[in-house]
Design a protein around this motif. Sequence first.
Motif, PDB file in Angstrom:
ATOM      1  N   SER A  77      -4.461 -37.788  -5.661  1.00  0.00           N
ATOM      2  CA  SER A  77      -4.611 -36.789  -6.723  1.00  0.00           C
ATOM      3  C   SER A  77      -4.939 -37.329  -8.050  1.00  0.00           C
ATOM      4  O   SER A  77      -5.034 -38.554  -8.166  1.00  0.00           O
ATOM      5  CB  SER A  77      -3.046 -36.185  -6.872  1.00  0.00           C
ATOM      6  N   GLY A  78      -5.129 -36.494  -8.707  1.00  0.00           N
ATOM      7  CA  GLY A  78      -6.049 -36.692 -10.174  1.00  0.00           C
ATOM      8  C   GLY A  78      -6.874 -35.740 -10.580  1.00  0.00           C
ATOM      9  O   GLY A  78      -7.210 -34.701  -9.774  1.00  0.00           O
TER      10      GLY A  78
ATOM     11  N   VAL B   1      -2.198 -41.756  -7.562  1.00  0.00           N
ATOM     12  CA  VAL B   1      -2.752 -41.006  -8.665  1.00  0.00           C
ATOM     13  C   VAL B   1      -3.652 -41.910  -9.393  1.00  0.00           C
ATOM     14  O   VAL B   1      -3.785 -42.891  -9.910  1.00  0.00           O
ATOM     15  CB  VAL B   1      -1.578 -40.602  -9.606  1.00  0.00           C
TER      16      VAL B   1
ATOM     17  N   ASP C  78      -7.017 -41.604 -12.730  1.00  0.00           N
ATOM     18  CA  ASP C  78      -7.382 -41.012 -13.686  1.00  0.00           C
ATOM     19  C   ASP C  78      -8.499 -41.679 -14.613  1.00  0.00           C
ATOM     20  O   ASP C  78      -8.242 -43.016 -14.690  1.00  0.00           O
ATOM     21  CB  ASP C  78      -5.994 -40.889 -14.874  1.00  0.00           C
TER      22      ASP C  78
ATOM     23  N   TYR D 232       2.123 -38.628 -13.364  1.00  0.00           N
ATOM     24  CA  TYR D 232       1.814 -37.660 -12.420  1.00  0.00           C
ATOM     25  C   TYR D 232       1.610 -36.140 -13.061  1.00  0.00           C
ATOM     26  O   TYR D 232       0.443 -35.663 -12.691  1.00  0.00           O
ATOM     27  CB  TYR D 232       3.104 -37.565 -11.565  1.00  0.00           C
TER      28      TYR D 232
ATOM     29  N   CYS E  90      -2.240 -34.567 -13.227  1.00  0.00           N
ATOM     30  CA  CYS E  90      -2.522 -33.278 -12.279  1.00  0.00           C
ATOM     31  C   CYS E  90      -2.631 -32.216 -12.963  1.00  0.00           C
ATOM     32  O   CYS E  90      -2.770 -31.090 -12.296  1.00  0.00           O
ATOM     33  CB  CYS E  90      -1.431 -33.338 -11.283  1.00  0.00           C
TER      34      CYS E  90
END
Length: 595
Positions: A381-382, A555, A557, A577, A581
Amino acid sequence: MRTGTAIRFALRHLDGSYAALASAVLWRCLFALLPMQAPVLTGALVDILQGAPGAVYGYQLPAGSPRSAVGVIVLALAFTAVATGVSAYQRSVSAARVGRRFVSRVLKAVVVKWENASLAYHQQYGPAELLNRTLLDPPAIRAFVERAFVDLLSLAIRVAWPAAMLFVIDPVLALIPLSALPLQRLVTWTLERRLQEAASDARHSRAELTCAVKENLDAIETVQALCAEDRMMSRICSLADELEGGEVRSKQYAGMISGCVYGLTAAFYALSLGFGAVRVMDGLLTTGELVAFAGFISFLYLPFRQISRLAGAYRKGIVGISRIEEILQADSAVPQVADSAALQLTTGDIEFDNVCMRYGDRDSLCNISVRLPGRKLTAISGRSGSGKTSLLRLMARLREPSAGCIRIDGQDIGACSLASLRDRVAVVPQRPALFSDTILANLLLGNPAATMEDVEVACEAAGAASFIRRLSHGYETRLGEAGVSLSGGEAHRIAIARAILRRPDVLLLDEPTAALDGEAEAALMRTLQSLTSRMTVVVVAHRPNTLRAASFVVVLDHGRLVGTGTHAGLLEQPGAYRSVCGWEESHDVCGALDA
């Protein structure tokens, strides 16, 4: 591109067709030589009619029987005419055969090149440019092989024979028509360079026009929704005008070449006839010899008078070859170690060791070190642009890291054979590609040996079986171009079923739930969780329900690793997180989402 380079390119791709090429050159030479017998025969006929002895290549015709001599000459002319017709047919057919083989081999070489090329190669050129060079450039160079190349190889005999005959008839007079050739070559050489530049500009404009038209057609819905039809039409018309200007300039230079050649050859032809007439009056030549001399001048100048026609095909062929050679010589392949071993998988653990990746001059991933557990569902995710898809592509070697290495079950995938890696790792991209064939054909693309039972099991697992059964023709339903007859969610489920059908050890999915509703998303995640009993599943995801279903979450970024763990655990970490997100809600809201 230089002429020698183009010729070497042509010979290289004619490998195995040399017999056909020799046949084409032979028939081209015969087609050129047979009509050249007419001046000799016509000159002998003129001498006979004037009461002088006639001779053909030193053979004296019957002096006491002019009628018999005329009959022999007429029969010889008739035979020459028939033989010329046969050679004209064979010349065209043999040249077309060589051209067809050449274009076929070049087309296959181009397709093989981009079919096995890396994603970086495809992004460098783009689909429209590759389409242009695959479908337009190979046929464009066919004329180069059929006309210019074959004619070039036969040029020596086509020029040498009439030049030699001019010296045989009158060595002194032969110097006049031959002196036109170097002057003519100097003029045409200068103009041919400008013709090639104009042809290159026109080819570039055509490529840009093709790209613009394709982009407009692909995005017609967006263009119409934005009321941008006039702007897009203006752009296309502007490119069309540029193409037309380039084509006109090419024709102008071709016309200048033609005009210079015809003007020079006509002037020297007239000069030769004038001096020839003087030599006839001085008794140094017979009238028949002057007629033959004039005929050989015409044949000597004929290849050069055709140069304007050939120059266009030749220079356009040179441009086409240079464009094809550029993409064939470009570094495109995914690097592989010689004698690399096959990838052997057991648990499917994936480890990133200080992995970096660059897009041009921008870092996409920086020093990623993380271990993804095997036989588990991992989510990446990111924010958008954080490098999630890049991480996914690296695992399948669709992209190469600029530093670091990736190991699966302890094996460096860069040292394993690419075929074995792709055989064990299946990828479902964010925008999966479907082809304008049946649903069944699309499903079997990655595993043609699969049975119908295997197909149905895979479709059940991907949640695609129910809507396929509702279609009038079921699995035999034909899809439109790029699967346009399906919704986004349906297309995604077919792509997932196709990947599952390959029975991979590692399944990579980029935003698999983005086009699904809540119910379909929950069903798909249950399916993916069930698949972890026999494979490692990695998904790029944003949605809470998808992330909650994952056993492990990574995660990212701005290309850096900023967190790992479970969904619940990461929610407890402030700023990482939730911020990455885009969940800036309070802890209570996040807890409610997690409940």
